[in-house]
Scaffold this motif. Structure first.
Motif, short mmCIF file in Angstrom:
data_model
loop_
_atom_site.label_atom_id
_atom_site.label_comp_id
_atom_site.label_asym_id
_atom_site.label_seq_id
_atom_site.Cartn_x
_atom_site.Cartn_y
_atom_site.Cartn_z
N ALA A 1 -62.37 -128.91 -15.81
CA ALA A 1 -61.46 -128.05 -16.57
C ALA A 1 -60.01 -128.19 -16.12
CB ALA A 1 -61.89 -126.59 -16.43
N CYS A 2 -59.81 -128.32 -14.81
CA CYS A 2 -58.45 -128.29 -14.29
C CYS A 2 -57.85 -129.68 -14.07
CB CYS A 2 -58.40 -127.50 -12.97
SG CYS A 2 -58.86 -125.78 -13.20
N ARG A 3 -58.70 -130.71 -14.01
CA ARG A 3 -58.17 -132.05 -13.76
C ARG A 3 -58.53 -133.02 -14.88
NH1 ARG A 3 -59.23 -133.03 -7.28
NH2 ARG A 3 -57.24 -132.23 -6.58
N TRP A 4 -59.83 -133.29 -15.04
CA TRP A 4 -60.23 -134.41 -15.88
C TRP A 4 -59.84 -134.21 -17.34
CZ3 TRP A 4 -65.82 -134.19 -13.50
CH2 TRP A 4 -65.75 -134.61 -12.17
N ILE A 5 -60.19 -133.05 -17.91
CA ILE A 5 -59.92 -132.86 -19.34
C ILE A 5 -58.41 -132.75 -19.61
CG2 ILE A 5 -60.23 -131.33 -21.34
CD1 ILE A 5 -63.11 -130.91 -20.50
N PRO A 6 -57.65 -131.95 -18.85
CA PRO A 6 -56.20 -131.94 -19.12
C PRO A 6 -55.56 -133.32 -18.94
CG PRO A 6 -56.81 -130.05 -17.78
CD PRO A 6 -58.03 -130.92 -17.86
N PRO B 1 -51.78 -131.06 -22.68
CA PRO B 1 -50.49 -131.65 -22.35
C PRO B 1 -50.30 -131.77 -20.84
CG PRO B 1 -50.22 -129.35 -22.97
CD PRO B 1 -51.68 -129.67 -23.14
N ARG B 2 -49.57 -132.81 -20.45
CA ARG B 2 -49.38 -133.06 -19.04
C ARG B 2 -48.12 -132.38 -18.52
NH1 ARG B 2 -50.35 -139.47 -18.62
NH2 ARG B 2 -49.48 -139.16 -16.57
N VAL B 3 -48.16 -131.99 -17.27
CA VAL B 3 -46.97 -131.46 -16.62
C VAL B 3 -46.08 -132.65 -16.27
CG1 VAL B 3 -46.14 -130.38 -14.49
CG2 VAL B 3 -48.10 -129.41 -15.69
N LYS B 4 -44.79 -132.55 -16.60
CA LYS B 4 -43.87 -133.65 -16.27
C LYS B 4 -42.98 -133.31 -15.08
CE LYS B 4 -43.54 -135.30 -21.04
NZ LYS B 4 -42.67 -135.33 -22.23
N ASN C 1 -34.42 -133.29 -19.82
CA ASN C 1 -34.70 -133.68 -21.20
C ASN C 1 -36.21 -133.67 -21.47
OD1 ASN C 1 -34.04 -134.35 -23.76
ND2 ASN C 1 -33.64 -136.53 -23.36
N ILE C 2 -36.85 -132.59 -21.05
CA ILE C 2 -38.28 -132.43 -21.31
C ILE C 2 -38.52 -131.06 -21.92
CG2 ILE C 2 -39.06 -133.98 -19.47
CD1 ILE C 2 -39.56 -131.58 -17.71
N GLY C 3 -39.68 -130.89 -22.53
CA GLY C 3 -40.03 -129.60 -23.12
C GLY C 3 -40.29 -128.57 -22.02
N MET C 4 -40.09 -127.30 -22.38
CA MET C 4 -40.32 -126.26 -21.38
C MET C 4 -41.80 -126.15 -21.04
SD MET C 4 -37.50 -123.47 -22.57
CE MET C 4 -37.63 -123.72 -24.31
N ASP C 5 -42.66 -126.58 -21.98
CA ASP C 5 -44.10 -126.54 -21.72
C ASP C 5 -44.56 -127.67 -20.81
OD1 ASP C 5 -43.65 -128.51 -23.52
OD2 ASP C 5 -45.20 -127.90 -24.95
N ALA C 6 -43.64 -128.55 -20.44
CA ALA C 6 -43.99 -129.65 -19.52
C ALA C 6 -43.60 -129.31 -18.08
CB ALA C 6 -43.31 -130.94 -19.96
N LYS D 1 -47.13 -138.13 -26.14
CA LYS D 1 -46.22 -137.23 -25.42
C LYS D 1 -44.84 -137.10 -26.02
CE LYS D 1 -46.18 -137.79 -20.97
NZ LYS D 1 -46.21 -138.50 -19.68
N THR D 2 -44.43 -138.10 -26.81
CA THR D 2 -43.06 -138.06 -27.32
C THR D 2 -42.94 -137.01 -28.41
OG1 THR D 2 -42.92 -140.39 -26.86
CG2 THR D 2 -41.23 -139.48 -28.28
N ASN D 3 -41.96 -136.16 -28.28
CA ASN D 3 -41.78 -135.09 -29.27
C ASN D 3 -40.53 -135.29 -30.12
OD1 ASN D 3 -44.03 -133.43 -28.52
ND2 ASN D 3 -42.91 -132.96 -26.64
N GLN D 4 -39.41 -135.64 -29.48
CA GLN D 4 -38.14 -135.64 -30.21
C GLN D 4 -38.02 -136.83 -31.17
OE1 GLN D 4 -34.78 -135.06 -27.53
NE2 GLN D 4 -36.12 -134.00 -26.12
N PHE D 5 -38.32 -138.03 -30.65
CA PHE D 5 -38.24 -139.19 -31.54
C PHE D 5 -39.67 -139.68 -31.80
CE2 PHE D 5 -37.07 -142.91 -33.69
CZ PHE D 5 -35.74 -142.78 -34.07
N ASN D 6 -40.35 -138.92 -32.63
CA ASN D 6 -41.71 -139.28 -33.01
C ASN D 6 -41.82 -139.00 -34.51
OD1 ASN D 6 -44.49 -139.40 -33.48
ND2 ASN D 6 -44.97 -138.74 -31.40
#
Lengths: 82, 558
Positions: free
Chosen positions: B196-201, B206-209, B304-309, B414-419
């Motif tokens: 739950a905490c490693r493999w599936i995420p 979404p990944r932490v950046k 230059n990353i999302g706040m959720d990252a 992962k790309t949000n802005q230019f996707n």
């Protein structure tokens, strides 16, 4: 009637695993949530909460709250085994 | 529904139970989440029971904001997968007890057989495949890992460390008769934690950046600037510093968010040679007396990353709640008084752990530092175009980018802005472009004299008749802001149509939550407004882009 500490802790374990309030009369046949999966969860959780370990052969015979209570060794628990 | 601040507080309390070396069975069973979780479908292909793990490990899935719906086939030693055919899933899980093949005969090769099964599953599903095999012995894992080698989107879990930790408790043969698996209770709990905490995420994101850490009582004991007490670095804090450095090496960016004077903080890192973490290890800082929510927002802007990252780590639950309430999507981790508690939480913070370290991960922090340097130099020069020329920008377009499959998938996911089309392609879906004779994929690599940014762009599509349909275009945010989008995509398109008479280049687009920069680019390029979703012919507009005008060296690799 007051519940003693062991009974009270055991009820706590049962309620956490079966995920609903239970009484001391709860047994495997009358409780729909107590399936084979939850049964092993109960066994594991009781072993974690009390200084007891169940043998492979007795696991299927633990069919009620009272069975567990008796096995844990509470002297006040009436025996349900025939 | 619980407010974000309340969720952060509750999760901070959960950490104490979830991340103990031996989690308390009863306390675990009592954890019931009050927050919404992400629903997903997981097909479970198994030859021993998986249900006990789900029951034992519910709290871990909820902590990771996951509400998986596990769909089960029957117990099947032959792993035919037929039951799942035609039903889409987010994840295919192979849950296998390899001891059942111990008497399969001398001719049976576990690895060869398993390879064929993986190929069969891949043929019917493009979802990521996660393999969890017992017993946790190299004699089992190695042939299975070898079988998975080169297959897109297949991950084989490593259980060796867990088995070593549990010893004989890994199995509980008493339970096998009743649960359908020989795994012991603690093994089930700890496997659920890994899953739950490693493999599936790590598979589904979404990944932490970036990890944004507080200073006082988080990276050391004590308060900087206090005359009495001072700053104490315990052995546990040293370990925490090292773990953060390990994360940085794996491509996560580090940031500091602290209520202090910057001059004091810089002085601290300069004077304390015993700190494994150095000032230069932080890619962004927000130090001052303002609120930390604004600090975390500033970090997101700066990186230059999302706040959720961002994973925000602080010892003060009030700060965690405030930041969670005011910064949408940010993840939080409570720094415990005992840094080993923080370490355990960090080790299992969903989205932090990686299956492997990619080339891009290794480049990220240095590339970001180079970008800062570019901006600083650009401000100092009178002629921006001359400056761009002085950077010696090199664009490399590769039309056979199969070796970069994982990176291309990462860009799509992962790309949000230019996707442009937001298709969020899996590795297996991308692989289909390579297998399709009409499939066309280009990767774009960017470097200059300050840094190598690695592969920063993907263009993928298919040829239909004389038309090229571009179904996925994504450019990393690290490559934006230099005015190179036109030349990158003109070069990629030109490379993809080379050698055939292409009539139209149709570009698919779809409105996403944050892809306005990409949509604006397409509107500017074609001079036409866009519907919410659709495709436009951008062939002639792309053809008009004069690449020679750009102070960039373009190389096309066929």
């Amino acid at each position: 009637m007051q519940l003693n500490d062991v009974e009270s802790r055991l009820l706590d374990v049962f309620e956490a695993i079966l995920e609903h309030p239970v009484s001391r009369e709860v047994n495997r046949q009358s409780d729909g949530a107590w399936d084979s999966l939850r049964h092993m969860q109960l066994v594991f959780a009781v072993e974690a909460a009390f200084p007891v370990q169940f043998g492979e052969e007795e696991i299927p015979r633990l069919n009620s709250f009272r069975d567990f209570l008796e096995r844990i060794g509470d002297p006040n628990a009436p025996s349900t085994h025939q | 529904m619980a407010a974000s601040g309340d969720v952060a507080l509750e999760k901070a309390e959960w950490q104490d139970i979830l991340f103990q070396a031996v989690p308390d069975r009863l306390a675990l069973a009592k954890l019931k989440p009050k927050w919404p979780c992400r629903e997903m479908v997981v097909h479970v292909h198994r030859n021993h029971a998986f249900e006990p793990l789900v029951l034992a490990g519910q709290a871990y899935f909820r902590y990771a904001d996951l509400a998986p719906r596990f769909l089960y086939g029957g117990y099947d030693d032959s792993f035919t997968f037929d039951w799942a055919k035609g039903h889409p899933a987010d994840l295919e899980l192979i849950w296998i007890d390899a001891r059942r093949y111990a008497e399969a005969g001398a001719d049976f090769s576990l690895g060869e057989w398993f390879r064929a099964r993986l190929v069969a599953l891949r043929a019917q599903s493009a979802a990521p495949i996660l393999v969890v095999a017992i017993p946790p012995a190299p004699a089992v894992r190695e042939p299975l890992a070898l079988a998975a080698h080169g297959l897109a989107g297949v991950h084989v879990a490593e259980l060796g460390e867990l088995a070593q930790q549990l010893g004989e408790r890994f199995n509980d043969l008493r339970a096998a008769r009743y649960t359908g698996t020989c795994l012991g209770d603690l093994a089930l709990i700890l496997l659920a934690r890994e899953m739950a905490c490693r493999w599936i995420p790590a598979v589904l994101g979404p990944r932490v950046k970036a990890i944004a850490v507080d200073l006082d009582h988080t990276l050391y004991d004590g308060v900087l600037g206090e005359e009495r007490g001072g700053v104490h670095l315990t052995a546990g804090h040293v370990e925490l510093h090292r773990q953060l450095l390990h994360c940085r090496k794996n491509g996560l960016l580090l940031a500091l968010v602290s209520r202090n004077e910057e001059i004091d903080v810089r002085g601290l890192f300069r004077l304390r040679r015993d700190f494994p973490l150095r000032w230069a290890d932080f890619s962004a800082t927000a130090i001052g007396w303002g609120d930390k929510a604004e600090g975390v927002r500033a970090i997101a802007r700066d990186l230059n990353i999302g706040m959720d990252a961002i994973l925000f780590v602080d010892d003060n639950p009030g700060e965690l709640a405030l930041v969670a309430a005011r910064v949408p999507g940010v993840r939080t981790l409570h720094a415990k008084a005992d840094p080993r508690g923080t370490l355990a939480g960090l080790a299992h913070a969903p989205g932090v752990w990686r299956w492997e370290r990619s080339e891009t991960d290794a480049l990220r922090a240095a590339d970001l530092a180079a970008e800062r340097e570019r901006k600083r130099q650009q401000l100092a020069v009178a002629d921006p175009e001359a400056y761009l020329r002085s950077l010696h920008v090199h664009l490399q377009v590769d039309v056979r980018p199969r070796p970069h499959l994982k990176r291309l998938q990462e860009l799509s996911q992962k790309t949000n802005q230019f996707n442009l089309a937001m298709r969020r392609l899996t590795e297996a879906e991308l692989e289909r472009y390579f297998l399709d004779p009409d499939g066309r994929v280009a990767s774009i690599r960017l470097s200059d004299r300050l840094s190598d940014s690695g592969v920063v762009g993907i263009v993928a599509g298919r040829r239909r008749g004389n038309d090229l349909f571009l179904e996925e275009i994504a450019i990393s945010c690290r490559a934006l802001g230099r005015g190179l989008e036109d030349v990158m995509l003109a070069a990629a398109t030109q490379a993809l149509v080379r050698g055939w008479e292409c009539s139209r280049v149709m570009i698919a687009h779809r409105t996403g939550p944050r892809n306005a920069p990409a949509r604006n680019w397409l509107m500017r390029l074609t001079g036409e407004p866009l519907e919410a979703e659709g495709q436009v012919d951008a062939g002639s507009a792309l053809g008009r882009i004069d690449m020679a005008q750009y102070p960039v060296r373009v190389e096309i690799c066929n």
